[in-house]
Scaffold this motif. Structure first.
Motif, PDB file in Angstrom:
ATOM      1  N   GLY A  14       0.792  -1.216   0.000  1.00 51.28           N
ATOM      2  CA  GLY A  14       0.000   0.000   0.000  1.00 51.28           C
ATOM      3  C   GLY A  14       0.826   1.268   0.000  1.00 51.28           C
ATOM      4  N   GLY A  15       2.116   1.123   0.252  1.00 52.78           N
ATOM      5  CA  GLY A  15       2.998   2.279   0.306  1.00 52.78           C
ATOM      6  C   GLY A  15       3.472   2.727  -1.064  1.00 52.78           C
ATOM      7  N   SER A  16       4.385   3.708  -1.054  1.00 59.10           N
ATOM      8  CA  SER A  16       4.885   4.307  -2.290  1.00 59.10           C
ATOM      9  C   SER A  16       6.396   4.405  -2.270  1.00 59.10           C
ATOM     10  CB  SER A  16       4.294   5.711  -2.483  1.00 59.10           C
ATOM     11  OG  SER A  16       2.892   5.679  -2.583  1.00 59.10           O
ATOM     12  N   ARG A  66      -1.230   2.461 -11.122  1.00 60.90           N
ATOM     13  CA  ARG A  66      -0.474   2.539  -9.864  1.00 60.90           C
ATOM     14  C   ARG A  66       0.897   3.178 -10.050  1.00 60.90           C
ATOM     15  NH1 ARG A  66       1.151  -1.966  -7.421  1.00 60.90           N
ATOM     16  NH2 ARG A  66       1.287  -3.217  -9.346  1.00 60.90           N
ATOM     17  N   PHE A  67       1.521   2.950 -11.189  1.00 63.96           N
ATOM     18  CA  PHE A  67       2.861   3.473 -11.456  1.00 63.96           C
ATOM     19  C   PHE A  67       2.776   4.598 -12.486  1.00 63.96           C
ATOM     20  CE2 PHE A  67       5.499  -0.623 -10.495  1.00 63.96           C
ATOM     21  CZ  PHE A  67       4.872  -0.731  -9.267  1.00 63.96           C
ATOM     22  N   THR A  68       3.699   5.560 -12.367  1.00 61.42           N
ATOM     23  CA  THR A  68       3.798   6.648 -13.325  1.00 61.42           C
ATOM     24  C   THR A  68       5.253   6.852 -13.704  1.00 61.42           C
ATOM     25  OG1 THR A  68       1.867   7.762 -12.353  1.00 61.42           O
ATOM     26  CG2 THR A  68       3.308   9.067 -13.781  1.00 61.42           C
ATOM     27  N   MET A  82       5.878   4.847  -7.869  1.00 61.65           N
ATOM     28  CA  MET A  82       5.148   3.606  -7.618  1.00 61.65           C
ATOM     29  C   MET A  82       4.257   3.804  -6.399  1.00 61.65           C
ATOM     30  SD  MET A  82       8.171   0.813  -8.311  1.00 61.65           S
ATOM     31  CE  MET A  82       9.026   1.206  -6.808  1.00 61.65           C
ATOM     32  N   ASN A  83       2.961   3.715  -6.615  1.00 60.82           N
ATOM     33  CA  ASN A  83       1.978   3.848  -5.545  1.00 60.82           C
ATOM     34  C   ASN A  83       1.207   2.539  -5.372  1.00 60.82           C
ATOM     35  OD1 ASN A  83       2.687   6.602  -5.339  1.00 60.82           O
ATOM     36  ND2 ASN A  83       1.135   7.173  -6.850  1.00 60.82           N
ATOM     37  N   THR A 116      11.469  -4.026  -2.163  1.00 60.80           N
ATOM     38  CA  THR A 116      10.874  -5.110  -1.398  1.00 60.80           C
ATOM     39  C   THR A 116       9.588  -4.598  -0.752  1.00 60.80           C
ATOM     40  OG1 THR A 116      13.060  -6.035  -0.923  1.00 60.80           O
ATOM     41  CG2 THR A 116      11.219  -6.813   0.415  1.00 60.80           C
ATOM     42  N   VAL A 117       8.487  -5.267  -1.048  1.00 59.43           N
ATOM     43  CA  VAL A 117       7.192  -4.876  -0.513  1.00 59.43           C
ATOM     44  C   VAL A 117       6.724  -5.964   0.445  1.00 59.43           C
ATOM     45  CG1 VAL A 117       4.848  -4.160  -1.035  1.00 59.43           C
ATOM     46  CG2 VAL A 117       6.681  -3.703  -2.679  1.00 59.43           C
TER      47      VAL A 117
END
Length: 119
Positions: A14-16, A66-68, A82-83, A116-117
């Motif tokens: 859920g982070g960025s 989600r990504f830009t 990256m969100n 790493t998520v």
């Protein structure tokens, strides 16, 4: 073009994160650029691309929304915001020159950055 990615790290789901890729050597602004990633035990895959002038972008289905991707040609840098990160986004991220339309990487990879998520 020599490339070095940075900005990776450990983040909760859920982070960025914002990745940067600094380029040196030939005229950066002449090239379409892309981000790729390689997860453990998997092949490297396309993530996003941006045209030389920044007016066109393209994303893998898995990251759309989600990504830009963006670039600053004055700074010879391409970015990946990256969100809403997911554990499946865990990978080493690389930038490289791409061939527009095929999204095929062209040339050298340079150093990647680990994302790493955690769940």
């Amino acid at each position: 073009v020599q490339l070095q990615a940075s900005g990776g790290g450990l983040v909760q789901a859920g982070g960025s994160l914002r990745l940067s890729c600094a380029a040196s050597g030939r005229t950066f602004s002449n090239y379409d650029m892309g981000w790729f990633r390689q997860a453990p035990g998997k092949e490297r895959e396309f993530v996003a691309a941006i045209s030389w002038g920044g007016s066109r972008t393209r994303y893998a289905d898995s990251v759309t929304g989600r990504f830009t991707i963006s670039r600053d040609n004055a700074k010879n840098t391409v970015y990946l915001q990256m969100n809403s990160l997911k554990p499946e986004d865990t990978a080493v991220y690389y930038c490289t020159v791409v061939r527009w339309g095929t999204w095929a990487p062209v040339g050298s990879w340079g150093q990647g950055t680990l994302v790493t998520v955690s769940s």
